[in-house]
Scaffold this motif. Structure first.
Motif, PDB file in Angstrom:
ATOM      1  N   LYS A 456       0.802  -1.212   0.000  1.00  0.00           N
ATOM      2  CA  LYS A 456       0.000   0.000   0.000  1.00  0.00           C
ATOM      3  C   LYS A 456       0.845   1.276   0.000  1.00  0.00           C
ATOM      4  CE  LYS A 456      -3.158   0.292   3.264  1.00  0.00           C
ATOM      5  NZ  LYS A 456      -3.827   0.754   4.523  1.00  0.00           N
ATOM      6  N   VAL A 457       1.907   1.317   0.821  1.00  0.00           N
ATOM      7  CA  VAL A 457       2.752   2.510   0.925  1.00  0.00           C
ATOM      8  C   VAL A 457       3.901   2.397  -0.079  1.00  0.00           C
ATOM      9  CG1 VAL A 457       4.281   3.838   2.426  1.00  0.00           C
ATOM     10  CG2 VAL A 457       2.147   2.875   3.338  1.00  0.00           C
ATOM     11  N   MET A 458       4.071   3.440  -0.891  1.00  0.00           N
ATOM     12  CA  MET A 458       5.084   3.389  -1.948  1.00  0.00           C
ATOM     13  C   MET A 458       5.691   4.770  -2.131  1.00  0.00           C
ATOM     14  SD  MET A 458       6.701   1.469  -4.126  1.00  0.00           S
ATOM     15  CE  MET A 458       5.740   0.036  -3.581  1.00  0.00           C
ATOM     16  N   ASP A 459       6.965   4.809  -2.500  1.00  0.00           N
ATOM     17  CA  ASP A 459       7.628   6.065  -2.852  1.00  0.00           C
ATOM     18  C   ASP A 459       8.404   5.872  -4.145  1.00  0.00           C
ATOM     19  OD1 ASP A 459      10.021   4.719  -2.139  1.00  0.00           O
ATOM     20  OD2 ASP A 459       9.965   5.536  -0.113  1.00  0.00           O
ATOM     21  N   ARG A 460       8.908   6.951  -4.680  1.00  0.00           N
ATOM     22  CA  ARG A 460       9.602   6.921  -5.969  1.00  0.00           C
ATOM     23  C   ARG A 460      10.863   6.079  -5.896  1.00  0.00           C
ATOM     24  NH1 ARG A 460      10.722   6.019 -10.563  1.00  0.00           N
ATOM     25  NH2 ARG A 460       8.574   5.339 -10.353  1.00  0.00           N
ATOM     26  N   GLU A 461      11.576   6.139  -4.755  1.00  0.00           N
ATOM     27  CA  GLU A 461      12.825   5.390  -4.634  1.00  0.00           C
ATOM     28  C   GLU A 461      12.580   3.888  -4.763  1.00  0.00           C
ATOM     29  OE1 GLU A 461      16.527   4.581  -1.512  1.00  0.00           O
ATOM     30  OE2 GLU A 461      14.846   5.858  -0.921  1.00  0.00           O
ATOM     31  N   LEU A 462      11.620   3.375  -4.013  1.00  0.00           N
ATOM     32  CA  LEU A 462      11.340   1.941  -4.083  1.00  0.00           C
ATOM     33  C   LEU A 462      10.764   1.573  -5.442  1.00  0.00           C
ATOM     34  CD1 LEU A 462      11.153  -0.870  -2.931  1.00  0.00           C
ATOM     35  CD2 LEU A 462       9.042  -0.220  -1.742  1.00  0.00           C
ATOM     36  N   ALA A 463       9.862   2.373  -5.967  1.00  0.00           N
ATOM     37  CA  ALA A 463       9.306   2.093  -7.295  1.00  0.00           C
ATOM     38  C   ALA A 463      10.412   2.059  -8.339  1.00  0.00           C
ATOM     39  CB  ALA A 463       8.261   3.151  -7.653  1.00  0.00           C
ATOM     40  N   GLY A 464      11.371   2.980  -8.224  1.00  0.00           N
ATOM     41  CA  GLY A 464      12.488   3.008  -9.165  1.00  0.00           C
ATOM     42  C   GLY A 464      13.351   1.759  -9.073  1.00  0.00           C
ATOM     43  N   ARG A 465      13.561   1.260  -7.865  1.00  0.00           N
ATOM     44  CA  ARG A 465      14.355   0.035  -7.691  1.00  0.00           C
ATOM     45  C   ARG A 465      13.633  -1.172  -8.278  1.00  0.00           C
ATOM     46  NH1 ARG A 465      15.107  -1.051  -1.957  1.00  0.00           N
ATOM     47  NH2 ARG A 465      16.550  -2.665  -2.694  1.00  0.00           N
ATOM     48  N   LEU A 466      12.307  -1.199  -8.157  1.00  0.00           N
ATOM     49  CA  LEU A 466      11.535  -2.290  -8.758  1.00  0.00           C
ATOM     50  C   LEU A 466      11.578  -2.213 -10.280  1.00  0.00           C
ATOM     51  CD1 LEU A 466       8.435  -2.248  -6.372  1.00  0.00           C
ATOM     52  CD2 LEU A 466      10.329  -3.879  -6.355  1.00  0.00           C
ATOM     53  N   GLU A 467      11.502  -0.990 -10.813  1.00  0.00           N
ATOM     54  CA  GLU A 467      11.608  -0.813 -12.264  1.00  0.00           C
ATOM     55  C   GLU A 467      12.975  -1.274 -12.765  1.00  0.00           C
ATOM     56  OE1 GLU A 467       8.648   3.104 -12.564  1.00  0.00           O
ATOM     57  OE2 GLU A 467      10.830   3.339 -12.636  1.00  0.00           O
ATOM     58  N   GLU A 468      14.021  -0.913 -12.039  1.00  0.00           N
ATOM     59  CA  GLU A 468      15.370  -1.330 -12.438  1.00  0.00           C
ATOM     60  C   GLU A 468      15.492  -2.853 -12.415  1.00  0.00           C
ATOM     61  OE1 GLU A 468      20.055  -0.544 -11.120  1.00  0.00           O
ATOM     62  OE2 GLU A 468      18.403   0.079  -9.810  1.00  0.00           O
ATOM     63  N   PHE A 469      14.911  -3.473 -11.400  1.00  0.00           N
ATOM     64  CA  PHE A 469      14.947  -4.934 -11.288  1.00  0.00           C
ATOM     65  C   PHE A 469      14.275  -5.576 -12.500  1.00  0.00           C
ATOM     66  CE2 PHE A 469      12.879  -8.900  -9.900  1.00  0.00           C
ATOM     67  CZ  PHE A 469      13.976  -9.608  -9.422  1.00  0.00           C
ATOM     68  N   ALA A 470      13.095  -5.062 -12.878  1.00  0.00           N
ATOM     69  CA  ALA A 470      12.387  -5.618 -14.034  1.00  0.00           C
ATOM     70  C   ALA A 470      13.117  -5.316 -15.334  1.00  0.00           C
ATOM     71  CB  ALA A 470      10.963  -5.073 -14.083  1.00  0.00           C
ATOM     72  N   GLU A 471      13.625  -4.120 -15.467  1.00  0.00           N
ATOM     73  CA  GLU A 471      14.368  -3.762 -16.681  1.00  0.00           C
ATOM     74  C   GLU A 471      15.522  -4.719 -16.929  1.00  0.00           C
ATOM     75  OE1 GLU A 471      15.547   0.241 -15.960  1.00  0.00           O
ATOM     76  OE2 GLU A 471      13.764   1.108 -16.928  1.00  0.00           O
ATOM     77  N   ASN A 472      16.138  -5.199 -15.849  1.00  0.00           N
ATOM     78  CA  ASN A 472      17.282  -6.097 -15.963  1.00  0.00           C
ATOM     79  C   ASN A 472      16.881  -7.564 -16.065  1.00  0.00           C
ATOM     80  OD1 ASN A 472      19.149  -3.984 -15.865  1.00  0.00           O
ATOM     81  ND2 ASN A 472      19.192  -3.998 -13.624  1.00  0.00           N
ATOM     82  N   GLY A 473      15.588  -7.829 -16.271  1.00  0.00           N
ATOM     83  CA  GLY A 473      15.147  -9.197 -16.530  1.00  0.00           C
ATOM     84  C   GLY A 473      14.408  -9.868 -15.406  1.00  0.00           C
ATOM     85  N   GLY A 474      14.226  -9.162 -14.289  1.00  0.00           N
ATOM     86  CA  GLY A 474      13.528  -9.759 -13.161  1.00  0.00           C
ATOM     87  C   GLY A 474      12.020  -9.722 -13.314  1.00  0.00           C
ATOM     88  N   THR A 475      11.348 -10.517 -12.492  1.00  0.00           N
ATOM     89  CA  THR A 475       9.887 -10.565 -12.480  1.00  0.00           C
ATOM     90  C   THR A 475       9.375 -10.035 -11.149  1.00  0.00           C
ATOM     91  OG1 THR A 475       9.806 -12.481 -13.965  1.00  0.00           O
ATOM     92  CG2 THR A 475       7.866 -12.069 -12.598  1.00  0.00           C
ATOM     93  N   VAL A 476       8.456  -9.084 -11.216  1.00  0.00           N
ATOM     94  CA  VAL A 476       7.847  -8.487 -10.034  1.00  0.00           C
ATOM     95  C   VAL A 476       6.390  -8.922  -9.964  1.00  0.00           C
ATOM     96  CG1 VAL A 476       7.256  -6.334  -8.855  1.00  0.00           C
ATOM     97  CG2 VAL A 476       9.394  -6.490 -10.158  1.00  0.00           C
TER      98      VAL A 476
END
Length: 647
Positions: A456-476
């Motif tokens: 429920k609680v989210m900020d740009r820093e964590l969202a950015g880290r999740l985006e980076e993880f997916a960009e590099n081939g990870g699954t969220v």
């Protein structure tokens, strides 16, 4: 490998010590844990310290070749201290002081208790810092357990106001961030801010999240002072730990705030307790162990491993023959490296007469003794295997801001954070793939799949880290209500839910519905198929770049998606917008495992297979959690049997 028992020689006639130690040696014990509830025995009158009883016990243990973990006794203070200084006692939400008579009734913000508790620890550790038999110190006992993490006293009020002033700097900033203009709750000074005792309707959600953070900081600050003192005084051969109780996500503190400073994390492993008609599920039990391992991402100790039935007043389920032994094997498979069973002998007086041990009050050697003896004889042969690290490709990621936000605004009475964790965890556990349970601030780069329940609680820093993880081939993989609130526990103006996560997930949530008890929303595969149901909650999801995997199948909302998949960089992101049934989750988890290259192993329901590697060889620890015979790869398993198989 340390294998042992929790021992309370002060509870019994002292003449039993020699007999006890002899029987322990015969059972395979090489460590005892002592002392954690014996403050009064060490300081019967203020300032008069006497450690002679434990000098006697430790000498006898040393002569038998048994090492010692000594618990600092600050979880149960003496009556004289409560009588002289009632300000040390916790005050509940109604303004009532907790009475002397239980345990952990002390306020973490009491300067008086801090002084007295640090003094007994200083005297104790100084006395034994050169004792060769004491190899480890346990600080306090089960910090924050049984509601002892919450207090509303005047000391906490003052400390809370100071906490807020330090965080926000000015009262205007606090008013702005909290939105105190609503209901005219503006403050002119930090001294006007109350602790959140009972009011009409509810308190400000931003205030309540800061209150939870303050409670966590209060406990962690107290714990750190004790950890730092023991580290300063202890002998070079001695280590420092503390034992964590279960129910992590129902607590008002974050274990990460102090556990990472320990030499190793310890845990009290109770798969069943008073009032439960059956143990928690194997997936739930595995998740708790993976959480403990995830605090430092290292193997851990268990210093209380259940053997007998438990209950202060209401007694829980009786572990079946070999079931407690199976739980012990299971714990080692998930990262335990040393284990002490609770307790050597059940007490015949006091509050825990029905917290049974290896021996009961009858003092007879029965099945439980022989079961532990057999386990000790077998497990010590696998020291190298269980000292090896656990490698996981999947991480379940939690955030206490989210946990506390849910607790303060539940939104639906049936929503339970632990159950939502298990909704994502269990389908991967069912495939026998290893999972780390970690806080969001840890590194994601070593994983292939991240699971984020109801984030429920989210900020740009964590969202950015999740985006980076997916960009590099990870699954969220994320479930419903993701990205609803900011770090101040407020809705974000002008943003469609899931806010910062919209690009990663490729969706927008136009509306949501809280599904009350007895309500269910029909869900069908996008390409057609059998109808399943969702409970508790549903987000009405509008795909932007995402593909619909499941949609709702009722008259008004059948154009909205329920489960979606979105390509992002070289990876993917899934959104599960409702409390969907297990069949959907298991099918989705199987697809994700195949696409992500996870190592999975098929097994019958209730048969768990944990893969461990040591000295270049792979092993499978196979645990039959069932009370009936099972098979794995043509191997016959008796009820609650464990097998270790070299692959």
């Amino acid at each position: 490998m340390y294998l042992g028992v929790d021992y309370y020689p002060e509870h019994w006639d002292h003449s039993l010590i020699d007999e006890d130690l002899t029987r322990m040696k015969e059972m395979g014990v090489n460590m005892i844990r002592i002392g954690e509830f014996a403050w009064h025995l060490m300081e019967k009158q203020e300032g008069n310290f006497d450690f002679s009883f434990f000098d006697h016990v430790i000498k006898k243990a040393r002569n038998e070749g048994i090492n010692v973990m000594f618990g600092t006794p600050t979880a149960t203070f003496p009556a004289w201290l409560a009588t002289k200084h009632p300000d040390i006692l916790i005050e509940d939400i109604n303004g009532n002081k907790k009475s002397f008579g239980g345990r952990r009734q002390y306020c973490f913000n009491s300067e008086t208790y801090e002084t007295y508790s640090l003094r007994i620890v200083e005297e104790l550790v100084n006395h034994y810092k050169n004792e060769e038999a004491i190899v480890s110190w346990q600080v306090d006992n089960e910090f924050g357990h049984e509601g002892s993490d919450m207090c509303y006293c005047g000391q906490c009020l003052k400390a809370f106001q100071q906490f807020l002033e330090k965080k926000y700097g000015s009262i205007d900033e606090l008013n702005k961030r909290w939105g105190t203009i609503f209901w005219g709750q503006n403050y002119n000074d930090f001294s006007e801010i109350p602790v959140p005792k009972v009011t009409v309707t509810v308190h400000n959600p931003a205030m309540m999240l800061d209150w939870a953070r303050f409670r966590s900081a209060s406990l962690a600050g107290f714990a750190r002072k004790h950890i730092e003192l023991v580290n300063k005084l202890k002998g070079g051969h001695q280590t420092v730990t503390t034992n964590l109780p279960g129910g992590f996500f129902d607590k008002w503190f974050d274990h990460n705030e102090f556990s990472r400073e320990l030499d190793f994390v310890s845990y009290d492993n109770y798969p069943v307790w008073g009032g439960l008609k059956e143990p928690i599920s194997p997936a739930h039990l595995s998740m708790t162990l993976d959480y403990v391992r995830g605090l430092k991402k290292e193997n851990f100790w268990i210093v209380e491993e259940l053997m007998g039935a438990q209950g202060h007043d209401i007694i829980g389920y009786l572990p079946r023959p070999n079931q407690a032994k199976a739980w012990a094997w299971h714990a080692f498979a998930h990262g335990c490296s040393n284990m002490l069973f609770f307790r050597w002998r059940g007490m015949n007086k006091g509050a825990e007469q029905y917290c049974l041990g290896i021996l009961d009050a009858n003092n007879r050697t029965t099945r439980k003794y022989k079961e532990v003896q057999q386990f000790f004889n077998e497990v010590k042969e696998y020291k190298t295997l269980f000292d090896s690290p656990v490698k996981s490709d999947v991480a379940l990621v939690y955030d206490f801001d989210t946990i506390w936000s849910w607790r303060n605004q539940q939104q639906n009475a049936s929503i339970d954070y632990t159950e939502e964790i298990l909704r994502l965890y269990e389908p991967f556990h069912r495939q026998n793939t290893s999972i780390d349970v970690i806080k969001y601030d840890q590194d994601f780069s070593d994983y292939k799949v991240l699971l984020l329940p109801v984030a429920k609680v989210m900020d740009r820093e964590l969202a950015g880290r999740l985006e980076e993880f997916a960009e590099n081939g990870g699954t969220v993989v994320m479930s419903y209500r993701a990205g609803v609130k900011d770090r101040d526990n407020n809705l974000v103006f002008g943003n469609m839910i899931p806010g910062e996560l919209s690009g990663l997930l490729g969706i927008e949530v136009e509306e949501s519905e809280s599904l009350q008890a007895g309500e269910a929303a029909p869900v069908v595969p996008a390409e057609g198929g059998s109808v399943s149901k969702a409970v508790s909650w549903r987000d009405l999801v509008k795909p932007l770049t995402a593909r619909t995997l499941h949609r709702y199948d009722d008259r008004f909302y059948n154009e909205y998606s329920c489960v979606t998949e979105n390509d992002f960089g070289s990876g993917r992101a899934y959104y599960i917008g409702a409390g969907v049934e297990g069949e959907i989750m298991h099918s989705l988890a199987k697809t994700i495992a195949e696409n992500s290259g996870l190592k999975t192993i098929e097994s019958n329901h209730g048969v768990e297979v944990i893969t461990r590697t040591a000295e270049g060889k792979d092993y499978r620890v196979v645990v039959n959690h069932n009370g009936h015979e099972e098979t794995f790869n043509s191997i016959e398993l008796q009820p609650y049997e464990c097998r270790i198989i070299e692959v």
